[in-house]
Design a protein around this motif. Structure first.
Motif, PDB file in Angstrom:
ATOM      1  N   GLN C 163       0.825  -1.206   0.000  1.00  0.00           N
ATOM      2  CA  GLN C 163       0.000   0.000   0.000  1.00  0.00           C
ATOM      3  C   GLN C 163       0.862   1.260   0.000  1.00  0.00           C
ATOM      4  OE1 GLN C 163      -2.485   0.562   3.404  1.00  0.00           O
ATOM      5  NE2 GLN C 163      -3.789   2.053   2.356  1.00  0.00           N
ATOM      6  N   SER C 164       1.897   1.278   0.855  1.00  0.00           N
ATOM      7  CA  SER C 164       2.660   2.522   0.919  1.00  0.00           C
ATOM      8  C   SER C 164       3.544   2.694  -0.318  1.00  0.00           C
ATOM      9  CB  SER C 164       3.460   2.624   2.208  1.00  0.00           C
ATOM     10  OG  SER C 164       4.050   1.419   2.526  1.00  0.00           O
ATOM     11  N   ARG C 166       2.498   1.812  -3.346  1.00  0.00           N
ATOM     12  CA  ARG C 166       1.561   2.316  -4.344  1.00  0.00           C
ATOM     13  C   ARG C 166       1.237   3.787  -4.114  1.00  0.00           C
ATOM     14  NH1 ARG C 166      -3.169  -2.118  -4.593  1.00  0.00           N
ATOM     15  NH2 ARG C 166      -3.009  -2.540  -6.813  1.00  0.00           N
ATOM     16  N   GLN C 169       4.936   6.336  -0.789  1.00  0.00           N
ATOM     17  CA  GLN C 169       5.601   6.735   0.446  1.00  0.00           C
ATOM     18  C   GLN C 169       6.937   6.049   0.658  1.00  0.00           C
ATOM     19  OE1 GLN C 169       2.932   6.610   3.723  1.00  0.00           O
ATOM     20  NE2 GLN C 169       1.228   7.285   2.473  1.00  0.00           N
TER      21      GLN C 169
END
Ligand SMILES: Nc1ncnc2c1ncn2[C@@H]1O[C@H](COP(=O)(O)OP(=O)(O)OP(=O)(O)O)[C@@H](O)[C@H]1O
Ligand SMILES: Nc1ncnc2c1ncn2[C@@H]1O[C@H](COP(=O)(O)OP(=O)(O)OP(=O)(O)O)[C@@H](O)[C@H]1O
Ligand SMILES: [Mg+2]
Ligand SMILES: [Mg+2]
Lengths: 248, 288, 324, 288, 248
Positions: C163-164, C166, C169
Motif C-alpha cells: 500500500q505505501s 503504491r 511513500q
C-alpha cells in the motif's frame, strides 16, 4: 419487664475532624413493649438520625442501642421505593425475603395496598405514583415486614387530612392487633397526641430528648377532639420554647 | 397478618367515558408498521448519507480505486460473498465463538465484579488489576492461551474471555457505585441477607449501568475474537477474523471493506438488541 | 544425530503438523492436497494439520507441544532453537529456497540511485531485513537500525508495504514472494536484485521443516515416514510444476476460501526453488550478517539441523544426500 | 431581591465542647502514612500472592522455563530494561501517543456522545453506528490510516482515536440515560437554556458514569495503540507496542512477560488515577 | 385586567391505550396578578400534575395554559436538589443561569439561606441535610429564580410547626414585596387559609376544581386564630365531602 428498645447514652456525629457535626448527644430512651411513642422536634434535630441508628443502619458514635432480638422495620422519610418494581412487588419484597409463599404474599400485598387506598395501583411503578401515593406504598411495605418494632419517619407528611385520618385509624388497629412497638416521628403535634402513648419532644442540634408527655386519653381518639387539641397545644408550646430558646 | 381492608375511597383508574373522549383527540394510537418506520428511517438515512459521502470521495479521484474502492464494487463483492455457503460457515463459526466467549465473560465478569464491588479489601487489591488486564492487548495472551489450551477453540475462548470479562466486571462495579445509597439502606432495613440484598437490590438497581458495561464488554469480546481467531484456522471455514486478516495481508482493499461492512453490521445489530433491552428497562423505571 | 526409535506398529500415533497457507509452503500444500503425507505415514498414524497465520504462533505451538512438527521460515526456526537453549526443536529438512528480491521504483537502476531513498523490509532483523542491510553495506551504503544513514530502512508489514509503495511513500522493498511479484505486477516496480544472485548456487533457505526433539526421540519412525512424504511431495512439486501449482492453489482456496490469481502463482513459482536441503549454511551466514549489522547478539546454531533421517530416506529412494 | 434575613433560630454546627469530648472516643484521626498504608496493603498483598502463585506454577515444572519463565528472571529482565535509556525513550514515545490519542478521543467522544444522547433522530441514526465502530478491530483501520496520514504519527493517532472515541461516546450516552428525570426537570423548571441544562445539569449529573466510560475508553485506546504502534516503527526507540511484538516474534517469553508487566503496571496506575477522581466525585455527592 | 395565569379546559392523561389514566379533566382556572392561591386536594388528585403543566414541563393532553410571558418557578414536591452542588451553589445556580454577577449571587444566596434558617449549612451537600433542611434549600432556590409566578408543591410538608410558622411569615413578606403570583399546594387546610387569598378544593381522579373559598381575613393572619380555624374547618369539610362521595 424488659423494654422493647433501649437507647443508652447514644451520641452520633457526622463527618470528621473540624467539620464534625454532632447530630445526637447523649440520648437515652426506653420503649415499652407495645408502646406507641411519638417524636416531635425541629427540622434537623436528629430524629431521622436516631431512627437510622435504631434500625442498625449505622453504628452510633458512642452509646448503645438494644432491640433484644426483635426485628425492626423502618419507614424512611423519603418513600425509598424500588423503581424497578411495581407497587405490589415493592410490598411483596420483604415477604419474599422472609420466604413467604407466593400466593400468600400476593394476597397480603393486595390487602395492604387496598388498606392504604391503592387497590387500583398494584401494577403501577413508583414513577407513576403521586408523592402521597408513594408514601402509602412505603407504609404498606413497612407493614409487610412483620417486624415487632416499627420505626416511622413522618409517614403521613405528604397526605391530605382525610387520607391521613383514615390511615391513623388503620395504623392504630394494626398496632393493637399485632402488639407492635412503634416509634413515630411527626411534625404534627396533634397527630402525635392522637396516636401516641407518649410524646417525646426533641431538642435541636445536638438532638436530645428535652421533655416527654404521657398521653392518657382513652382510645379511640379523634384528631379534632378538644382534649387532643389541648394536649397538642402543650406539646407545641414546649417545642416552641425548646426551639426558640436554643437558637442563639 | 390478616389485615382486613378498610373501607376507604378506592380511587378508580379514571372515568372511562372521559378517556374515550380523550382518545378522539389528535393523538392516534400508532400502528405497528409506522412505529417500525419511525425507528428505522434515521438509520437508513444515516447509511444512505455514509454511502453517498463514500461514493463522492471515490468519485473525486482522491485515491486510486485499488486503494479506496467505491461502495458499488465493495457491495458487489459482499453480495458475491453472501452467495457462498463458505461465508455462512465462517459467520456461524465466528458468531458461535463470540456467543460462547461473551457468555463466559458475562458469567466471570459478573461474579468478579460483584464480589469485588462490595468488598473493600478485595476492591483495593484487585480493582486496579482488572483495568490493568483490560488494557492488555489480545496478542499478549496468545502464548499463554496456547500453553493452556493448545490449538483449540478453548484458546480462542480464553483470549475472548480475558478481553471482555474485565470490561464487564468494571461495568458492574461502576453500576454498583452509582446506586443511590437510600435504596441500599432500604434493602438493609428490610432485613435482607447479603445475598438477598445482592439479588433484590444491587443487581436490579445497577441493571442499566450493567447493560452499558455489557455493551462495552461485547466490543472488547468482538475485537479480541477478531484477533484470537488467527490462533486456530479451520480449513474450509475461514472465520471472519481470518477473512479480515487475509484481506489485509493480501492488500485486498475490496475484500477488507466488505469484511468491515460485515463487522459493522453485526456490531450494529448487537447494539440494536442491547438498546431495545435497555430501553425497556429504562422505560419501566421511568428513566426514559 | 538423532536415533530413530521405533514405536510399536500396532500403536496408533497422531502426528500434528503445522504449515502456512502461502506459496512458500507449496511442498506442504501439495503433500496434503494430494494425500502424499497420509500415504507415507500409513494407517496407524493419524495426520492432523494446523494452519498458522504467522510464525510466532507456530513457534509457541511447537514449543508447547501443541504440534509435533511444522513447516516454517528459518527465522522462527532459529528463534525456537535459540530460545529453548537448543533443546526443543530440530530442523530435519528443507522445503523451499529463493523467492526474495529487492524491487524498486522503475527510476532506480543502480545501487547508487538508492542514496537518500526509503526502503521497506518485512520485519526488523528478519532474513530480508538482514539481507538488505548486508547488501547495502557491500555497496558502500550506510544504514542503521534507527532508520537513518544513506538509505532509510522502514520495517513494516508486507501488505502495508504494498500500500505505501503504491501511494508513493516508499521507494522500494526487499520482500519475499509473493510480495515482490505483487509489487511488480500491481505497483509497477522493477526488480533490482534477485537474492538468489547473492548466494552460492542461488540457494538460501525460505521454508524448512522443524520437529519437536521429544517427538523425534519418541517416534523416530513416524518422523521418518513424514520425511518420506516430504521427499515425495518435493519430487511432485519439481516434476509436475503445473499440476502442483494447481494443487497448492486449491489447498490455499480450501483453507482461506479464496484462491490466488493463477498468473501470480506461476510468476512467484518461477522465483522459488523446492529442495529437501534446509541450506543451513545460509541460515548461519544470515545470522552472522545480522550480528555484523548490529541486529543480533551472537547465537550458536550448531546442532540446529539433524539430517540423519532425511539422508536415510533419500538413500532409500536412491536420491543424493544433502549436506545441510 | 433584598431579602432581609429573618430572625430565626440559626442552628449552630454543634457544641464544640461536646465534640471535643467525642474526639476522645476511640476514633483516632488517621495519620497520613497510615492512610497510605491502608490503601496500599491490599494491592501489595495481591501482587505478592500473584507472584507466589506464578512462582509455584513454574516450580511445579509444568512447562519448561523457556515457555513459562518464573518471576525472578522476568523481573531481572525488567530491571535490566529499566537501566537502559532506550527503554525510557520507548516509554516516552508510547505514553505521549497514548495521551495524545486519548485526549483527542475524549474530545471527539464527548462531543459526539453529547450531541447524540440528547437528540432523538441522531441517536436512532448513529447510536448503533457508534457501537458498530467500537467493535471494529484496530487492524481494519490500518489501510485507511495510511491512506489518510501516510507513515506518520498521525496514522497511529487515528487508530487510537477510532478505538477509544466510540467507547467514550457510549459512556457519556449511557450516563445521560441514567440521570434521574427529576433533576432534568428541575433544571428545566429553572429556565435553563439548552446549553445551560447541558453544562449545569446533564454533564455534572452524568459525571460518575462518564468517568466509567473514560476508563473503558482508556483500555480501548491503549489496546489500539499497542496494535497501532506497529504501523510506524521507530527503530531507535522501539515503542512498547513494538517491544511486545518483537518479543512475540522472537519467541522471547521473558521479554514478552516483562513487557506485559509494564503494560499491566501502566494500566493499574491509570486505574488508580481514575479511581481517586471517581472516589472524590462520589464522596462529594454522598454516593460513597 | 389580564390574569397572571390562565388555565383553560386543561385535561391530562398519562400512559397510552387501555392503560391510560386521566389525571386532570377540564380544569379551568385564572390567577390574578399578585394573587396567592392555595390548592388542597386528596393524595393523587392531580395537583402536582397541574403544577408541572403550568411550569411547561409537559404539554397538556388537551386545553391551553398561558402565563403571558411571565417566568415561572416551580418548587417540586421532592426537594430535587443537585447532589453535586453545596446548598449555597444550589441556590446560586438559577442566578448563574440568569448571569447574575458572582459577588451579588453569593450574597443573595447567603441571605436566602439564612432566611430559611440554614445560614450554617451553606457548604453542606444535599446528602448531609435532613429532609426538612433540603426542602428549605429548595425553597431558597425557588426564590432565587426571581420569577413572577411561583408554583409551590407542598413546600412545608416536612417542617415542624415552628419553622413552618416562621416561613409562613417570610413567604408572605416576600410575596408582598415582590408582587408574586403564587399557586401553593398544601394538605394543611389551616395553612391554606393562613396564606391564601383563595383556596381551591380539588376533586379526585380525574382532578377538577370542585369548589373555591375566597379568604377575606385581614393580614397578617395567625395559624392559631379562631377565624383561620373556622374557615379551615369549612375547607376541610368540603374536601372530605368531595373525597368521600367520589370514592367508589
Ligand atoms: N449523612 C450526613 N452527613 C452529615 N450530616 C448529616 C447527615 N445526615 C444528617 N446530617 C445532619 O444531622 C442533623 C440531623 O439530621 P436528621 O436528618 O436526623 O434531622 P431530622 O430531625 O430528621 O430533620 P427533619 O425533620 O428535617 O427530617 C442535621 O443537621 C443534618 O444536617
Ligand atoms: N408519570 C406518570 N405516569 C403515570 N401516571 C402518573 C404519572 N404521574 C402521576 N400519575 C398519576 O396521576 C395522578 C395524579 O398525580 P399527582 O402527582 O398529580 O397527584 P397529587 O395531587 O400531586 O398527589 P399528592 O398529594 O399525593 O402528591 C395519580 O393517580 C398518579 O398515579
Ligand atoms: Mg428527618
Ligand atoms: Mg403531588
Amino acid at each position: 419487664m424488659r423494654p422493647a428498645v433501649r437507647i443508652d447514652g447514644v451520641s452520633h456525629a457526622f463527618g470528621q475532624g473540624g467539620e464534625r457535626l454532632l447530630a445526637l448527644h447523649d440520648v437515652s430512651l426506653e420503649l415499652r413493649k407495645a408502646e406507641f411513642a411519638c417524636l416531635v422536634g425541629a427540622s434537623g434535630s436528629g430524629k431521622s438520625t436516631l431512627l437510622n441508628l435504631v434500625a442498625r443502619l449505622d453504628p452510633p458514635t458512642t452509646g448503645e442501642i438494644e432491640t433484644f432480638g426483635s426485628r425492626t422495620a423502618l419507614l424512611f422519610q423519603e418513600a425509598a421505593l424500588f423503581p424497578w418494581l411495581t407497587a405490589a412487588d415493592n410490598v411483596e419484597l420483604p415477604m419474599r425475603m422472609r420466604h413467604v409463599a407466593a400466593d400468600k404474599r400476593r394476597e397480603e400485598a393486595r390487602q395492604l395496598l387496598s388498606a392504604v387506598g391503592l387497590a387500583d395501583f398494584e401494577a403501577s411503578r413508583p414513577h407513576e405514583l403521586s408523592g402521597g401515593m408513594k408514601q402509602r406504598v412505603a407504609l404498606a411495605r413497612a407493614l409487610a415486614q412483620d417486624a415487632a418494632i416499627l420505626l416511622m419517619d413522618e409517614p403521613f407528611g405528604a397526605l391530605d387530612a382525610i387520607t391521613r385520618d383514615l390511615l391513623h385509624d388503620e395504623l392504630e388497629r394494626i398496632w393493637l392487633e399485632r402488639n407492635l412497638t412503634i416509634l413515630f416521628v411527626t411534625h404534627n403535634a396533634r397527630e402525635a397526641v392522637r396516636l401516641g402513648d407518649r410524646v417525646l419532644v426533641f431538642s435541636s442540634r445536638p438532638g436530645r430528648v428535652a421533655d416527654e408527655f404521657r398521653i392518657d386519653l382513652p382510645r379511640p381518639r379523634r384528631l379534632e377532639s378538644p382534649e387532643v387539641a389541648r394536649l397538642a397545644g402543650l406539646v407545641g408550646d414546649r417545642l416552641r420554647e425548646e426551639v426558640l430558646t436554643r437558637g442563639h | 397478618m390478616a389485615t382486613e381492608p378498610l373501607r376507604m375511597p378506592a380511587y378508580g383508574a379514571g372515568e372511562l367515558s372521559v378517556l374515550d373522549k380523550l382518545e378522539t383527540t389528535p393523538r392516534p394510537a400508532r400502528r405497528f408498521p409506522l412505529q417500525v418506520w419511525r425507528g428505522a428511517w434515521p438509520r437508513l438515512a444515516a447509511v444512505a448519507i455514509a454511502l453517498a459521502v463514500w461514493q463522492a470521495v471515490v468519485l473525486s479521484g482522491w485515491r486510486p480505486d485499488y486503494l479506496l474502492p467505491g461502495p458499488v464494487p465493495v457491495l458487489r463483492r459482499l453480495a458475491a460473498d453472501l452467495t457462498q455457503p463458505v461465508f455462512y460457515g465462517a459467520m456461524a463459526i465466528t458468531l458461535e465463538r463470540a456467543l460462547w466467549g461473551f457468555g463466559l465473560a458475562i458469567a466471570l465478569g459478573s461474579v468478579v465484579g460483584a464480589v469485588v464491588a462490595r468488598n473493600r479489601v478485595l476492591r483495593a487489591a484487585v480493582g486496579s488489576l482488572i483495568t490493568g488486564l483490560q488494557s492488555m492487548p489480545s496478542i499478549a495472551w496468545f502464548p499463554l492461551a496456547i500453553l493452556l489450551f493448545g490449538l483449540t477453540e478453548g484458546a480462542i475462548g480464553f483470549v475472548v474471555l480475558l478481553g471482555a470479562a474485565p470490561a464487564i466486571a468494571n461495568g458492574l462495579i461502576s453500576g454498583f457505585d452509582q446506586i443511590p445509597p437510600l435504596l441500599i439502606r432500604s434493602g438493609r432495613a428490610m432485613g435482607a441477607s447479603r445475598f438477598q440484598l445482592f439479588r433484590h437490590v444491587l443487581l436490579p438497581a445497577s441493571l442499566p449501568a450493567f447493560i452499558g458495561g455489557l455493551k462495552q464488554g461485547w466490543a472488547f469480546a468482538w475485537r479480541s475474537l477478531m484477533a484470537g481467531e488467527l490462533l486456530v484456522i479451520i480449513s474450509n471455514h475461514p472465520s471472519l477474523g481470518v477473512r479480515l486478516q487475509l484481506a489485509r495481508e493480501t492488500a485486498d482493499a475490496e475484500g477488507l471493506l466488505a469484511a468491515m461492512v460485515v463487522v459493522l453490521a453485526i456490531g450494529m445489530a448487537v447494539e440494536i438488541l442491547f438498546s431495545s433491552v435497555d430501553g425497556t428497562v429504562r422505560r419501566r423505571r421511568g428513566l426514559a | 544425530g538423532g536415533a530413530a526409535s521405533q514405536s510399536p506398529a500396532s500403536q496408533q500415533v497422531t502426528l500434528r503438523l503445522g504449515h502456512f497457507a502461502n506459496l512458500t509452503h507449496a511442498t506442504a500444500l501439495v503433500g496434503i492436497e494430494q494425500g502424499l503425507f497420509a500415504q507415507s505415514l500409513g494407517s496407524n498414524v493419524t495426520l492432523k494439520t494446523s494452519v498458522f497465520n504467522a510464525g510466532p504462533e507456530a513457534v509457541t505451538a511447537l514449543l508447547s507441544g501443541s504440534i509435533d512438527a511444522s513447516y516454517l521460515g528459518p527465522n522462527p526456526a532459529v528463534n525456537a532453537y535459540v530460545q529453548s537453549h537448543g533443546q526443543a526443536v530440530r530442523v530435519i529438512s528443507g522445503a523451499t529456497s529463493g523467492g526474495a528480491s529487492l524491487v524498486v521504483k522503475p527510476s532506480i537502476t543502480t545501487s547508487e540511485d538508492l542514496r537518500g531513498k526509503k526502503l521497506s523490509t518485512p520485519q526488523l532483523g528478519n532474513t530480508q531485513d538482514v539481507a538488505l542491510r548486508w547488501w547495502l553495506g557491500q555497496k558502500g551504503l550506510k544504514t542503521n537500525v534507527q532508520g537513518g544513514g544513506d538509505v532509510s530502512i522502514i520495517p513494516q508489514d508486507n501488505a502495508q508495504t504494498l500500500q505505501s509503495f503504491r501511494s508513493g511513500q516508499i521507494d522500494g522493498a526487499w520482500l519475499p514472494e509473493p510480495w515482490a511479484t505483487r509489487l511488480i505486477v500491481e505497483g509497477g516496480a522493477r526488480q533490482l536484485v534477485d537474492e538468489r544472485d547473492l548466494w552460492p548456487g542461488g540457494l538460501f533457505a525460505t521454508t524448512v521443516l522443524a520437529v519437536r526433539t521429544d517427538f523425534l526421540r519418541a517416534h523416530g519412525d513416524v518422523v521418518k515416514r513424514l520425511l518420506q512424504g516430504q521427499v515425495k511431495a518435493d519430487l511432485a512439486v519439481n516434476r509436475q510444476p503445473t499440476e502442483s501449482q494447481r494443487a497448492a492453489n486449491d489447498e490455499i482456496g480450501n483453507i482461506t476460501g479464496k484462491k490466488l490469481p493463477e498468473a501470480e502463482v506461476s510468476e512467484a513459482w518461477s522465483h522459488m526453488r523446492f529442495t529437501n536441503d534446509p541450506i543451513a549454511a545460509s541460515v548461519r551466514t544470515s545470522a552472522d550478517h545480522a550480528q555484523k549489522v548490529g541486529l543480533l547478539s551472537k547465537v550458536d546454531l550448531k546442532g540446529i539441523t539433524d539430517l540423519t533421517l532425511l539422508n536415510q530416506v533419500l538413500a532409500d529412494q536412491g536420491l543424493p544426500r544433502v549436506s545441510g
